[in-house]
Design an enzyme around this catalytic site. Structure first.
Site, PDB file in Angstrom:
ATOM      1  N   SER A   1     -10.370  -0.241   6.915  1.00  8.24           N
ATOM      2  CA  SER A   1      -9.732  -0.077   5.605  1.00  8.24           C
ATOM      3  C   SER A   1      -9.057  -1.322   5.057  1.00  8.24           C
ATOM      4  O   SER A   1      -8.607  -1.324   3.907  1.00  8.24           O
ATOM      5  CB  SER A   1      -8.687   1.054   5.655  1.00  8.24           C
ATOM      6  OG  SER A   1      -9.322   2.301   5.657  1.00  8.24           O
TER       7      SER A   1
ATOM      8  N   SER B   1      -9.923   2.064   2.755  1.00  7.54           N
ATOM      9  CA  SER B   1      -8.998   2.816   1.930  1.00  7.54           C
ATOM     10  C   SER B   1      -8.000   1.932   1.186  1.00  7.54           C
ATOM     11  O   SER B   1      -7.377   2.404   0.228  1.00  7.54           O
ATOM     12  CB  SER B   1      -8.207   3.798   2.807  1.00  7.54           C
ATOM     13  OG  SER B   1      -7.405   3.107   3.737  1.00  7.54           O
TER      14      SER B   1
ATOM     15  N   LYS C   1       0.861  -1.184   0.000  1.00  9.94           N
ATOM     16  CA  LYS C   1       0.000   0.000   0.000  1.00  9.94           C
ATOM     17  C   LYS C   1       0.897   1.234   0.000  1.00  9.94           C
ATOM     18  O   LYS C   1       1.926   1.255   0.694  1.00  9.94           O
ATOM     19  CB  LYS C   1      -0.902  -0.027   1.239  1.00  9.94           C
ATOM     20  CG  LYS C   1      -1.939   1.092   1.289  1.00  9.94           C
ATOM     21  CD  LYS C   1      -2.905   0.917   2.468  1.00  9.94           C
ATOM     22  CE  LYS C   1      -3.953   2.028   2.520  1.00  9.94           C
ATOM     23  NZ  LYS C   1      -4.900   1.846   3.648  1.00  9.94           N
TER      24      LYS C   1
END
Lengths: 487, 95, 484
Positions: free
Chosen positions: C175, C151, C76
């Site tokens: 998330s 997210s 990420k």
């Protein structure tokens, strides 16, 4: 109207740790810009703080030294504001749960009395960086080497009533933190800075007047002068029926006046909240007692001991105890000489004069305490007279000899300062002096009896000039005897 | 709680965020809705409840006072918007 | 090759079925061919990946290979990677080449893993749909009109599209778990403090936790094994021994007590969703588990508390994004205030600005007690609910989300509607508990997630329960129609 001055001080003292409060970067002073600003100090994305154990220990030490409550649970908060020398956009500080709670110190007033000033609190926080405004073509340059240096902010109660008291309080705090070894106390490098809150109120009124805050005053003298200037400014306004605006001001030492700070025009809303990257700091009684056991003798105790155990005057004791390195120097000398008063006279006299003349601190004095101690020993056993002692001292000041006590003895020999006390030898010298100066002898003999004590002076000078290091008392005795034999 | 446009402007100023005037309505509406959502907290009975600082109520660890970082100025300043002679540059700051 | 799990790849590399370079090259090709559809990568580090793969193959040839040697994953874009753009999905950091490695990155590098690059995400991890990224929205591989969740939407889409077998992710309010549910994946958010946050760009420090996105619980165990552990650089990281997570995967579930919080099975949850989750619970009963209804009475306070704590912390955490030392700086600033306001005004997107403003407001003079302090007190109430529940049950289960993936654009105009997406996931972050989402069914051809909630540091039990379910069912092996 008669006005009463109300002053409270906030003193920032940099803690003398090796590394920063939340990072492993060096705190050393004077490095090239941003060479001691690591990722944490720069506030790069993703970095996290870890608390320095030595900063905690030093803060607790300070708290114990001012007889304060120690916060067994202290909490770091974020104080949010934007400024280019504040890399994270917040300062990590302690608002609600400071490490040090209510304490107090005593200051000495001019009339010889002492006054107790209460300390509201002292908390740990990180220092900001520095902005440089010259040399960047209309821009400001930011150096973050100082960012993250540990500070304790010491907040007093508004209990000082004159600029002199405020200066005495600042001096006393300086003395305490340097005694503790938790701050190097170097004001010129910004190791201690002071914010002065000043207000006036009609004498007798209980309610405080509106105060102003003079930021970042960095010398004892300027604390006194800045406050005096601010008092005068406020009094002018109030006497003219005006009112004081609560604001932050800066002291301009060249003009000896304060002016409002432009950058602080907008009242800030600091949005304090507990820093979620740091957890509550918990300490127990064992920790506190362990720190207490490392406390050195503090200035007040030392001063009292100098008076009580060693018979120094309160004034001498106060001066000698005010600075730890000076006090340590003095006591080493006094021990060696086994004479506190003689040591006090020398340290306050020749040593202090030398420090002022050379503009150095006691640590830089070329004459070590051991050497001065040896000089005083030689005075006491009559090997040196006072003049000879000063000559050795000055020779050491000029860098002669090495730094050992033995080099004192060597200098006494090489400079021929050893005092002659042998009466026979002195009689021979005196006889020669008298024989060489018949007119002087005649003059003396014509002097009335009651004025002869004064007229003997020139003979003493001549004798000592003829033979260095003669014991002045013996010279006097021999002279009197020889002259009386003549008339 | 409903915010008016001046409050939205003040908050944006406090947070140093330039907000386009044409978006002010949107911000006003959305921020007010969010505050309505969080105002449900008021109903909670939290008397004598200790705030939770760390989910496991952990306490602060201490780091030994050792210098562990060396100079990385050139490395760090490669990503800086403006520097000169090792300093970060910003428009002139007035004190 | 692309359908292989991490565990498969580890076995294949050992057996010499293919080399790390071959695998890495094939996945890089796949990213190049397909990712224009999903937009899951922000940065592909092709050369670096191939160099790492080559080094891994050499290490294997020398007989020094370990479990992770040569296994490709992706990260990420919230984890700092030395020398590689770390954008956090924001214009603000669109030029931020991180000058250091996050601890998580360092650990994967040490383990010998290969990194294919950095994955898309909601800007600064603020969002539940991956629509707030400066680098554009991410498409859900199951239905490219739908969001992948957020997210960690890039992590989810990349793993679901079989571009990588696993990815790192972070979870502040759901998330990891919500995008895992939306993309039919196994998402693990460990206990707060289990994994170091050093180098993970902070959104809300007291809630953020790193974790993983994989296609099986077995892989989640392998990833956690690398990521978990004490780090002296993170004061909030907990010094607890790290168990062997793979060793307990196969433990029998007989006697396991599952708690079903009545507040999570609400009437407004659709019958379809209810049914999928109930079916999964029934499967657990077949595996020997017992089910018990429990109550978490302060559940309704979770979203309000979260939307104070998270914005308040983010408002301070993002203050360092000021255009002075790194990141975006506006053109031609007139003075320092102009520099701040325009750099931040132009560098942050709307959702980030909204949250910063909510946080600044909630912390401003006079509101601290009513908002932040109150929210932190409510967190304790919420934690206490769980502590009580775990006296009676071993594990808690619920739906991960109220509904399957929604269409792009459906909720962008209403932030509060978006916030309510996290209703089942948020309480765990407030309490700091570990949670997982595993696929347990489908509604309208979209995956449905089952949330597993464990006691503190009980990740091994979560992984065990998830793994046994995956042994008995094949939901986790289902792939989007275009992929399989």
């Amino acid at each position: 109207m008669e006005w009463e001055v109300v002053i409270g001080l906030e003193i920032h003292a940099q803690l003398a740790t090796q590394s920063k409060i939340f990072s492993g970067a060096s705190t050393a002073y004077g490095a090239d810009a941003n060479t001691q600003a690591c990722a944490v100090d720069l506030g790069l994305p993703g970095v996290l703080p870890v608390f320095n154990e030595e900063a905690l220990r030093m803060a607790v030490k300070f708290g114990l030294a001012i007889d304060a409550e120690i916060g067994k649970k202290s909490v770091f908060d974020r104080k949010n504001y934007f400024y280019p020398d504040l890399p994270k956009g917040y300062q990590t500080t302690q608002l609600h749960h400071p490490i040090v709670g209510i304490g107090h110190i005593d200051i000495e007033l001019d009339d010889g009395t002492t006054k107790r000033i209460n300390v509201t609190r002292a908390h740990l926080e990180e220092d900001a960086g520095k902005s440089v405004h010259e040399g960047f073509d209309g821009m400001s340059g930011i150096d973050l080497n100082r960012a993250g240096t540990p500070l304790i902010e010491i907040v007093s109660e508004p209990e000082m009533r004159s600029a002199k008291e405020a200066a005495a309080y600042f001096r006393k705090m300086h003395s305490i933190v340097t005694y503790l070894g938790i701050c190097d106390g170097d004001l010129s490098q910004g190791s201690m800075r002071c914010d002065c809150n000043v207000s006036l109120r009609p004498k007798g009124q209980e309610e405080f007047g509106t105060r102003t805050e003079i930021k970042n005053v960095n010398s004892f003298r300027n604390v006194e002068r800045a406050i005096e200037a601010e008092i005068a400014r406020q009094m002018d306004i109030l006497e003219d029926g005006g009112s004081i605006v609560q604001e932050t001001r800066l002291y301009d030492a060249d003009k000896n006046e304060t002016r409002a700070m432009r950058s602080k025009e907008v009242a800030n809303d600091y949005r304090y909240f507990p820093c979620p990257d740091l957890l509550p700091v918990i300490i127990d009684d064992n920790y506190i007692e362990a720190v207490r056991s490392t406390l050195p003798e503090l200035p007040d105790a030392k001063r009292a001991r100098f008076v009580k155990d060693h018979g120094l005057s309160t004034v001498d004791a106060a001066v000698l105890a005010s600075d730890r390195s000076l006090a340590d120097y003095f006591e080493t000398v006094a021990h060696a000489a086994n004479d506190y008063k003689l040591a006090a006279n020398w340290v306050q006299g020749d040593v202090s004069a030398a420090l002022n003349r050379l503009e150095i601190g006691i640590a830089q004095l070329p004459v070590s305490a051991e050497q001065l101690g040896r000089i005083l020993q030689l005075i006491k056993d009559n090997t040196l007279n006072n003049g000879g002692a000063k000559e050795v001292f000055n020779a050491l000041l000029e860098g002669k000899g090495d730094d050992t006590a033995a080099s004192v003895d060597a200098l006494v020999d090489s400079l021929g300062l050893k005092q002659v006390s042998d009466t026979g030898a002195i009689e021979a010298i005196v006889a020669q002096v008298l024989a060489d100066n018949p007119k002087l002898v005649e003059g003396y003999l014509n002097t009335p009896e009651d004025k002869r004590a004064k007229a003997i002076g020139p003979f003493i000078g001549l004798t000592r000039k003829a033979a260095k290091g003669v014991n002045p008392q013996v010279v006097m005795d021999v002279l009197k005897k020889k002259l009386s034999e003549l008339g | 709680m409903a915010l008016d446009q001046n409050q939205v402007r003040d908050i944006a100023e406090l947070a140093r965020l330039q907000i386009d005037e044409t978006q002010l309505d949107d911000y006003q509406k959305n921020l007010s809705n969010i505050l309505d959502l969080v105002d449900q907290l008021a109903a909670a009975d939290t008397a004598n409840v200790e705030p939770l600082a760390h989910p496991l109520d952990a306490v602060q660890r201490l780091r030994a006072d050792q210098v562990s970082e060396s100079n990385q100025r050139e490395h760090f300043q490669q990503i800086a918007p403006a520097t000169s002679e090792g300093y970060y540059l910003v428009p002139r700051v007035v004190e | 090759m692309y359908n292989k799990t991490i565990a498969d790849i580890a076995r294949d590399l050992n057996a010499g079925e293919y080399s790390s370079v071959e695998l890495t090259q094939s996945l890089l090709d796949r990213v190049e061919q397909l990712d224009s559809t999903y937009n899951s990568f922000i940065t592909v580090t092709k050369e670096q990946a191939l160099a790492q793969a080559k080094a891994a193959d050499e290490r294997r040839a020398a007989g020094n290979a370990e479990l992770w040697t040569g296994i490709p994953i992706a990260h990420k874009d919230i984890f700092c990677t030395n020398g590689v753009l770390t954008s956090c999905g924001s214009k603000m950091l669109s030029n931020f080449v991180a000058p250091y490695d996050a601890t998580v990155i360092d650990k994967f590098n040490q383990a010998g893993a290969v990194s294919l690059g950095k994955l898309n995400m909601d800007e600064f991890a603020m969002g539940s749909s991956n629509e707030s990224s400066f680098y554009g929205a991410v498409a859900n591989p199951w239905n490219t009109d739908c969001v992948p969740g957020g997210s960690s939407g890039g992590s989810a889409a990349a793993v679901a599209a079989r571009l990588v077998p696993g990815a790192t992710a972070t979870d502040t309010g759901g998330s990891i778990r919500q995008p895992a549910a939306f993309c039919g994946l196994t998402g693990l958010k460990p206990t707060y403090g289990r994994i170091s946050r050093w180098g993970m760009v902070a959104f809300a420090s007291s809630l953020d936790q790193a974790g993983s996105m994989t296609r099986s619980a077995e892989d989640a165990a392998l990833m956690l094994q690398v990521m978990a552990g004490f780090d002296a650089k993170d004061s909030t990281c907990v010094d607890q021994p790290v168990p062997d997570y793979s060793a307990t995967l196969e433990q029998d579930l007989t006697g396991l007590t599952i708690g079903l919080p009545k507040e999570y099975f609400r009437d407004d949850l659709s019958a379809d969703m209810q049914q999928q989750v109930r079916n999964a619970i029934a499967e657990y009963e077949k595996l020997g588990a017992k089910v018990k209804e429990i109550s978490l009475p302060n559940t309704h306070l979770a979203i309000p508390a979260y939307y104070i704590v998270a914005p308040a912390e983010c408002s301070a955490n993002l203050s360092r994004m000021d255009g002075v030392r790194f990141g975006y700086r506006c053109d031609d600033p007139q003075d320092i205030n102009d520099l701040y306001k325009r750099s931040r005004g132009e560098g942050f997107g709307n959702e980030v600005k909204r949250r910063i403003m909510v946080g600044a407001y909630a912390l401003s003079a006079g509101f601290y007690d009513a908002y932040y302090k109150k929210a932190q007190q409510v967190r304790r109430l919420i934690k206490n609910d769980f502590v009580e529940a775990f006296k009676e049950v071993d594990i808690i289960m619920s739906p991960t989300t109220p509904s399957p993936a929604f269409k792009r654009g459906e909720k962008t105009s209403d932030p509060v509607a978006m916030y309510l997406e996290d209703i089942f996931t948020i309480a765990l972050n407030l309490a700091g508990l570990p949670g997982m989402s595993i696929p347990c069914g489908q509604v309208n051809n979209l995956p449905v997630g089952l949330q597993l909630i464990g006691n503190y540091f009980d990740e091994a039990r979560l992984l065990n329960a998830a793994h046994k379910f995956q042994q008995a069912t094949d939901w986790h092996q289902q792939a989007p129609a275009d992929i399989a």
